[in-house]
Design a protein around this motif. Sequence first.
Motif, short mmCIF file in Angstrom:
data_model
loop_
_atom_site.label_atom_id
_atom_site.label_comp_id
_atom_site.label_asym_id
_atom_site.label_seq_id
_atom_site.Cartn_x
_atom_site.Cartn_y
_atom_site.Cartn_z
N ASN A 120 59.79 25.08 12.26
CA ASN A 120 59.50 24.27 11.08
C ASN A 120 60.51 23.16 10.86
N ASP B 180 63.83 23.60 10.37
CA ASP B 180 65.07 24.08 9.75
C ASP B 180 66.11 24.40 10.82
N ASP C 156 64.85 32.68 9.35
CA ASP C 156 65.15 31.45 8.61
C ASP C 156 65.49 31.81 7.16
N LYS D 7 65.84 30.01 4.71
CA LYS D 7 65.11 29.20 3.72
C LYS D 7 63.69 29.70 3.50
N VAL D 8 63.26 30.65 4.32
CA VAL D 8 61.88 31.13 4.27
C VAL D 8 61.77 32.56 3.74
N ILE E 243 54.43 34.19 6.46
CA ILE E 243 55.36 33.96 7.57
C ILE E 243 54.74 32.97 8.56
N ALA F 166 54.78 29.44 7.28
CA ALA F 166 56.10 28.81 7.17
C ALA F 166 56.72 28.49 8.52
N PRO G 252 58.80 30.15 10.76
CA PRO G 252 60.24 30.33 10.94
C PRO G 252 60.54 30.93 12.31
#
Length: 493
Positions: free
Chosen positions: A71, A73, A139, A141-142, A154, A157, A159
Amino acid sequence: MVVGTTDKIFTLDPAAAYDQGSYVPATQIYQHLLNFAPGETTPKPDAAEKCDFTTPVVYTCKLRPNLKFANGDALTSASVKYSFDRMMKINDPNGPASLLGNLDHTDATDNLTVAFTLKNASDQTFPAVLATEAGPIIDEKVFPADKIMDDDAIVKAKPFSGPYVITSYDKNKLVQYSANADYVGILAKPKTSMVSMKYYASSDNLKLDIQNGNIDVAYRSLSPTDLDSLRKDDKVAVHEGPGGELRYIVFNMNTMPGNTPEQKLAVRKAISSSVDRDALSREVYKGMYSPAYSPVPQGYPGAIEPFKDIYGAKPNKEQAAKFLSDAGVAAPVDLNLQYNPDHYGSSSSEEYAAIKSQLEATGLFRVNLQSTEWVSYNKERARDTYPLYQLGWFPDYPDADDYLTPFFGPNNFLQNHFEEPDITAQLTAEVTQPDKDKRLAIIQQIQRDMAQKYISQLPLLSGKQIAVAGKDVQGLDATLDPSTKFRFNVLSK
């Protein structure tokens, strides 16, 4: 490439995923600090550039620079710290947190450096633990810090930092993967860019589709009869690899029959004297599984066979009856025995029908046999619903400790209320003993003590990894290795 299976995904969230069905997707989509390259039994740096003990109790890893999730990140030491902190904080009863029993805390000392402080020095297994189900990097942030994340959320997102990303997700029906162009690590770039995993309710349809060429690979769990038939089919090839799979019965130390700990132990000893593993191997599994007389399968350094030495290779009704009478246990003993009909293969029904017959043939037991589908089964056993129940084990890393600490240490995977200070001390001693011969001696003593003094689980059978594929498929032999990680990236046709 299309791979078929009868396994089920329990969850894509690493904090609650400690089963083979969940670890197949995890192997493709998550990166580890260390990982096992195909055919290797020693973990090598993956997301890390290097890892070493910087003190006897601190294991430090330096990450590769510029890593990122699918993603966008950044994957940094903060991601690693968050992953391990979260795993330990959630401590999900179905998750692999028990593998981190020696981890005290994790520090991100700079953007690319992470330090693991251990409770006991010179841990001989911790590098391998980082390459297991306990080690996926997520991640920060996830994933929420204190609860399990929904699979669809999941997937949305993304990750993912492993060799593949999930592009379409119909849970336990069809999951589609695409090669992750940004993956940098020890595993080779995927040889096949698109892989789908198709989930089957029965092994009959799985067998039919691999025979007819509708799928390329059938991985877990074809029946012994199916495999026997497929070996004679010239359109497919049956591939075998070292497995270390263990099938066993777990005793809930609180709810199993017996009014005192001594009576409960007597019941467990009587059961140990009444099962016929050889008959299960020969009649149910046609030799696909071998009799197991220890929680550590034969072939692992330190493995012995104490259940054979103490209780014999064949049922011994007189010995079983004496265990019960000496403890004041009236026969027949009522046993509520639960098994799972889908997760460990369709032959589980036949296996547990045979076990029921063997136990009842002694006249010492009455067995109430029940079955539950896997997703419910996993939840119910965590609630103390089952006094005796089936489980199977697929090793996390190729070492005898992986059959000991997760089963018999504090906060163990079996969730059966077993914890004994002397066993915990021995587990700590074998993990931290750098002298190979001394370590193997401790591993053997643990096996003897568990068979003689405790018997919190009863080993029954051990087996290989098996997959069936079309003749044009290559790479299976590279992934059916001692790590037991089924990797898509080496497969091609």
